[in-house]
Write a protein that holds these residues in place. Structure first.
Motif, PDB file in Angstrom:
ATOM      1  N   THR A 134      37.639  37.133  42.183  1.00  0.00           N
ATOM      2  CA  THR A 134      38.871  37.260  42.977  1.00  0.00           C
ATOM      3  C   THR A 134      40.054  37.605  42.085  1.00  0.00           C
ATOM      4  OG1 THR A 134      39.399  34.921  42.771  1.00  0.00           O
ATOM      5  CG2 THR A 134      38.151  35.583  44.708  1.00  0.00           C
ATOM      6  N   VAL A 137      39.767  41.711  40.975  1.00  0.00           N
ATOM      7  CA  VAL A 137      39.951  42.804  41.932  1.00  0.00           C
ATOM      8  C   VAL A 137      41.440  43.020  42.169  1.00  0.00           C
ATOM      9  CG1 VAL A 137      39.587  43.509  44.312  1.00  0.00           C
ATOM     10  CG2 VAL A 137      37.756  42.420  43.054  1.00  0.00           C
ATOM     11  N   PRO A 138      41.935  44.236  41.962  1.00  0.00           N
ATOM     12  CA  PRO A 138      43.358  44.473  42.193  1.00  0.00           C
ATOM     13  C   PRO A 138      43.734  44.183  43.645  1.00  0.00           C
ATOM     14  CG  PRO A 138      42.364  46.354  41.106  1.00  0.00           C
ATOM     15  CD  PRO A 138      41.252  45.443  41.479  1.00  0.00           C
ATOM     16  N   SER A 140      45.690  45.523  45.540  1.00  0.00           N
ATOM     17  CA  SER A 140      45.918  46.661  46.422  1.00  0.00           C
ATOM     18  C   SER A 140      44.664  47.025  47.217  1.00  0.00           C
ATOM     19  CB  SER A 140      46.395  47.856  45.604  1.00  0.00           C
ATOM     20  OG  SER A 140      45.515  48.088  44.537  1.00  0.00           O
ATOM     21  N   THR A 141      43.493  46.624  46.709  1.00  0.00           N
ATOM     22  CA  THR A 141      42.254  46.920  47.425  1.00  0.00           C
ATOM     23  C   THR A 141      42.191  46.155  48.747  1.00  0.00           C
ATOM     24  OG1 THR A 141      41.281  46.972  45.250  1.00  0.00           O
ATOM     25  CG2 THR A 141      39.778  47.124  47.086  1.00  0.00           C
ATOM     26  N   LEU A 142      42.735  44.924  48.720  1.00  0.00           N
ATOM     27  CA  LEU A 142      42.624  44.072  49.897  1.00  0.00           C
ATOM     28  C   LEU A 142      43.788  44.243  50.854  1.00  0.00           C
ATOM     29  CD1 LEU A 142      41.555  40.847  48.058  1.00  0.00           C
ATOM     30  CD2 LEU A 142      40.125  42.407  49.334  1.00  0.00           C
ATOM     31  N   MET A 143      44.746  45.067  50.436  1.00  0.00           N
ATOM     32  CA  MET A 143      46.022  45.116  51.126  1.00  0.00           C
ATOM     33  C   MET A 143      45.880  45.488  52.595  1.00  0.00           C
ATOM     34  SD  MET A 143      48.969  47.436  49.618  1.00  0.00           S
ATOM     35  CE  MET A 143      48.162  48.952  50.041  1.00  0.00           C
ATOM     36  N   VAL A 144      45.257  46.638  52.862  1.00  0.00           N
ATOM     37  CA  VAL A 144      45.201  47.125  54.241  1.00  0.00           C
ATOM     38  C   VAL A 144      44.385  46.196  55.142  1.00  0.00           C
ATOM     39  CG1 VAL A 144      44.483  49.034  55.698  1.00  0.00           C
ATOM     40  CG2 VAL A 144      45.605  49.495  53.545  1.00  0.00           C
ATOM     41  N   PRO A 145      43.160  45.795  54.729  1.00  0.00           N
ATOM     42  CA  PRO A 145      42.419  44.879  55.608  1.00  0.00           C
ATOM     43  C   PRO A 145      43.150  43.571  55.857  1.00  0.00           C
ATOM     44  CG  PRO A 145      40.998  45.752  53.914  1.00  0.00           C
ATOM     45  CD  PRO A 145      42.370  46.175  53.571  1.00  0.00           C
ATOM     46  N   MET A 146      43.807  43.022  54.821  1.00  0.00           N
ATOM     47  CA  MET A 146      44.551  41.779  55.002  1.00  0.00           C
ATOM     48  C   MET A 146      45.685  41.976  55.990  1.00  0.00           C
ATOM     49  SD  MET A 146      43.817  39.112  52.866  1.00  0.00           S
ATOM     50  CE  MET A 146      44.731  38.474  51.493  1.00  0.00           C
ATOM     51  N   TYR A 147      46.361  43.102  55.854  1.00  0.00           N
ATOM     52  CA  TYR A 147      47.484  43.404  56.742  1.00  0.00           C
ATOM     53  C   TYR A 147      47.008  43.445  58.190  1.00  0.00           C
ATOM     54  CZ  TYR A 147      51.386  46.062  58.713  1.00  0.00           C
ATOM     55  OH  TYR A 147      52.428  46.473  59.476  1.00  0.00           O
ATOM     56  N   LEU A 148      45.903  44.182  58.415  1.00  0.00           N
ATOM     57  CA  LEU A 148      45.393  44.305  59.782  1.00  0.00           C
ATOM     58  C   LEU A 148      44.852  42.965  60.272  1.00  0.00           C
ATOM     59  CD1 LEU A 148      43.668  47.748  59.431  1.00  0.00           C
ATOM     60  CD2 LEU A 148      45.767  47.219  60.664  1.00  0.00           C
ATOM     61  N   HIS A 149      44.280  42.202  59.334  1.00  0.00           N
ATOM     62  CA  HIS A 149      43.744  40.895  59.677  1.00  0.00           C
ATOM     63  C   HIS A 149      44.846  39.975  60.193  1.00  0.00           C
ATOM     64  CE1 HIS A 149      40.840  37.691  59.478  1.00  0.00           C
ATOM     65  NE2 HIS A 149      41.663  36.962  58.755  1.00  0.00           N
ATOM     66  N   PHE A 250      54.861  41.582  46.104  1.00  0.00           N
ATOM     67  CA  PHE A 250      53.745  42.281  46.738  1.00  0.00           C
ATOM     68  C   PHE A 250      53.410  41.682  48.101  1.00  0.00           C
ATOM     69  CE2 PHE A 250      49.363  43.349  47.520  1.00  0.00           C
ATOM     70  CZ  PHE A 250      49.388  44.698  47.270  1.00  0.00           C
ATOM     71  N   LEU A 254      54.511  42.839  51.916  1.00  0.00           N
ATOM     72  CA  LEU A 254      53.397  43.245  52.767  1.00  0.00           C
ATOM     73  C   LEU A 254      53.410  42.479  54.087  1.00  0.00           C
ATOM     74  CD1 LEU A 254      50.853  44.971  52.870  1.00  0.00           C
ATOM     75  CD2 LEU A 254      49.620  43.125  51.768  1.00  0.00           C
TER      76      LEU A 254
ATOM     77  N   PHE B  31      38.793  37.031  51.512  1.00  0.00           N
ATOM     78  CA  PHE B  31      38.510  37.881  50.356  1.00  0.00           C
ATOM     79  C   PHE B  31      37.285  38.760  50.594  1.00  0.00           C
ATOM     80  CE2 PHE B  31      36.756  39.021  46.282  1.00  0.00           C
ATOM     81  CZ  PHE B  31      37.873  39.470  45.627  1.00  0.00           C
ATOM     82  N   PHE B 248      48.215  45.322  36.872  1.00  0.00           N
ATOM     83  CA  PHE B 248      48.007  45.826  38.240  1.00  0.00           C
ATOM     84  C   PHE B 248      49.294  45.827  39.026  1.00  0.00           C
ATOM     85  CE2 PHE B 248      43.591  43.671  38.438  1.00  0.00           C
ATOM     86  CZ  PHE B 248      43.106  44.649  37.618  1.00  0.00           C
ATOM     87  N   SER B 274      42.458  52.986  46.329  1.00  0.00           N
ATOM     88  CA  SER B 274      42.383  51.676  45.685  1.00  0.00           C
ATOM     89  C   SER B 274      40.983  51.422  45.144  1.00  0.00           C
ATOM     90  CB  SER B 274      42.808  50.576  46.649  1.00  0.00           C
ATOM     91  OG  SER B 274      41.919  50.505  47.706  1.00  0.00           O
TER      92      SER B 274
END
Lengths: 334, 299
Positions: A134, A137-138, A140-149, A250, A254, B31, B248, B274
């Motif tokens: 955890t 992983v940057p 930014s990879t989780l950004m969009v799914p978290m936002y929609l979640h 960040f 977001l 996650f 990052f 990403s």
């Protein structure tokens, strides 16, 4: 037997060597001071500049003879920046938010750290490897799914069953950060879990065994014996979590871009200052034709930044000696 | 054994799972699920509607767009990865240097330490964003700021380059040193935590070792390389990884991914970007981890 002359010569030789040694020491000390002071100056200089600007009057902007110490002192900049930021409600809000998330993160990370340090359940080492993942992983990879979640938040469709709607919109509430910190997945939480695990691993097992024999259960052992001993990693985690949470742009931009929190407000300070300053100076009614003096706007922005970091600096002055001590004792280096 | 009662070991495992339960829940729902989702998004076209979103599979098109169609992604990506690669050794060197400096006894050490760790609390993206926008406001536009920054710092650089190349250093190395000097502020402000970690490691080196070395006739230089450095070396790995992770948050790629998602509303492309970034970072981490862990001295 040595002749008196030879003895004197030897003594002189030693004296010279001693003087030379001292000279080298002094030179080295001077060199060290030059280095330390130079680096310190680089670090402090922007801060000093901001202090100087905060108390500088508008009329001093175009005076090239001024360095650092203004001729005309004023509190106008501070007053204006406070007005633009809506300072005290904003600060209170931010502090409340940061304290709540910090405490939740510390609690959940301490639990997880203890769980990983002391219990051997199937897959525990694999799960701990996932904790480290955890971190790696940057975000930014989780950004969009978290936002929609969080835009349509739902736990296994329970909310959908009850209300019939497709989840709750948690954006622009405090819930996203509260949920992530309570589940130890928020800002750099993996690092905190790691710190706690290292510390609890280093504690002698006998204490727990004694508690177990005396009839304390696992939960009681943790609350009564392990936690009171874990003060130093807790201080480390609380300090870092507080500071990082306070400075984080960040996640706040977001999930909570419209809430009054210090990071979002400060990063949009320039636009607001440009829009509001003409009106404040009494040029109201001029509309968009009146533009603020860019130098003056820059001054207000600097003052605003200073206002934003002053709480942190005050906090730091109080707790800074724990910084080093706690990192030494918390077992990061173990 | 009684069938109804769990064995002690079994009970302990359940208790352990109970302790990590908050994290486990968070990990699965906040996650792992988003991570898988993100992979899915990167292969599809995502349209947001009021009630949620719809997905439409497009295969490798997003990756194709990011790498070969998008005008600036490649450049931004290589620039920020290159920046990171350049910064890591400088930050490591500077933080180890400062930590040894701060570990010595001299008057005013407490004040010096307090100042050196100040960047830990002041390194904020919000502040740097506000500062940059203040400067842009002052000067006119962003390109002007860039040029101003360059011309402002270019003073004296040429003479420095001349001196260094006169000494006979290879030109690429000269470039690196000059670059480091120009970026000294950035390096100092981003090495607070690293100094902290090194300092903690230095303090855990037993003082008796130095005494023995001194009696045996070792100079300070020798005892640094023969005692301090090997004992601190495990932390070098930690610090390298920390520095890479730390890069990052402020990197230009992250900003670009953010604006692609929320300004241009191209969620699929942003997810693909990403993932490319993540893959490159993980390759670097694996290489660095492998190379360093072979050389590190563990006691």
């Amino acid at each position: 037997m040595q002749s008196p002359q030879a003895v004197r010569k030897e003594a002189q030789h030693y004296r010279i060597q001693k003087v030379r040694g001292r000279a080298v020491d002094i030179l080295y000390a001077l060199f060290r001071y030059a280095l330390v002071i130079g680096i310190s100056f680089i670090i402090i200089y922007p801060l000093l500049m901001k202090f100087s600007i905060a108390f500088k009057d508008k009329t001093d902007i175009y005076n090239p003879t001024i360095y650092m110490i203004p001729v005309h002192f004023t509190l106008d900049n501070i007053r204006m920046a406070m007005q633009i930021l809506d300072y005290f409600p904003l600060l209170g809000n931010t502090l409340l938010f940061v304290v709540v998330t910090t405490l939740l993160t510390t609690a959940s990370c301490a639990l997880a750290g203890y769980g990983f340090a002391r219990f051997n359940f199937p897959g525990s080492s694999l799960l701990f490897a996932l904790v480290i993942l955890t971190l790696l992983v940057p975000t930014s990879t989780l950004m969009v799914p978290m936002y929609l979640h969080f835009r349509s938040f739902d736990i296994l469709g329970i909310i959908h069953l009850i209300t019939g709607k497709s989840g709750l919109n948690l954006l622009n509430t405090y819930w996203p950060s509260i949920i992530t910190s309570a589940t130890a997945i928020g800002l750099k939480a993996g690092l905190f879990i790691y710190i706690f695990r290292q510390f609890f691993k280093g504690m002698p097992k006998e204490i727990e065994e004694a508690a177990l024999i005396d009839g304390a259960g696992g939960v009681k052992t943790f609350l009564r014996i392990m936690l009171p001993n874990a003060v130093s990693p807790m201080i480390t985690v609380i300090l870092f979590c507080f500071v990082w949470q306070y400075n984080d742009t960040f996640f706040t931009s977001l999930f909570m871009s419209e809430l009054a929190l210090m990071p979002t407000k400060v990063s949009s300070l320039a636009a607001q200052a440009n829009a509001l300053i003409p009106g404040m100076l009494g040029a109201g009614g001029g509309g968009s034709a009146v533009k603020a003096d860019p130098n003056h706007v820059a001054m207000i922005i600097d003052t605003g930044i200073l206002l934003a970091i002053i709480p942190l600096i005050l906090l730091y002055l109080v707790v800074q000696r724990y910084f080093v001590e706690s990192v030494e004792r918390s077992g990061i280096i173990g | 054994m009684n069938g109804n009662k769990l064995s002690l070991q079994h009970k302990r495992s359940l208790l352990g799972i109970a302790f990590i339960a908050p994290w486990l829940l968070g990990f699965i729902f906040l996650f792992a699920a988003p991570l898988l989702r993100s992979i899915q998004f990167s292969f599809s076209k995502l349209t947001v509607d009021p009630s949620g979103f719809t997905l439409q599979g497009v295969g490798w098109a997003n990756f194709n767009n990011a790498l070969f169609v998008d005008a600036s992604f490649n450049r931004v990506l290589t620039e920020s990865v290159w920046d990171m690669v350049l910064n890591v050794p400088m930050i490591l060197f500077f933080s180890l240097f400062s930590a040894t400096l701060l570990n010595q006894k001299f008057r005013g050490r407490i004040v010096a330490r307090a100042i050196f760790f100040l960047p830990v609390i002041l390194a904020s993206n919000a502040i740097s964003a506000a500062e940059a926008s203040g400067l842009i406001n002052l000067v006119g536009d962003a390109t002007a700021v860039n040029e101003l920054g360059q011309s402002g710092s270019q003073y004296n650089v040429m003479s420095m380059v001349m001196i260094l190349s006169e000494i006979g250093l290879p030109l690429s190395f000269v470039d690196y040193i000059v670059d480091a000097i120009l970026r000294i502020y950035e390096i100092i402000t981003s090495s607070g935590v690293q100094i902290l970690i090194f300092l903690a490691a230095l303090q855990s080196v037993p003082g008796a070792m130095y005494e023995v070395a001194k009696i045996e006739g070792a100079t300070a230089y020798e005892s640094f390389w023969k005692i301090t450095f090997p004992l601190v070396s495990p932390l070098i790995l930690t610090n390298v990884i920390y520095t890479i992770i730390d890069s990052f948050s402020g990197s230009a790629v992250t900003k670009m991914i953010f604006t692609t998602a929320f300004t241009t509303q191209n969620f699929g492309l942003s997810a693909a970007m990403s993932w490319i970034y993540t893959l490159i970072i993980s390759i670097i981490l694996v290489i660095v981890g492998y190379v360093l862990s072979k050389r590190v001295h563990y006691n």
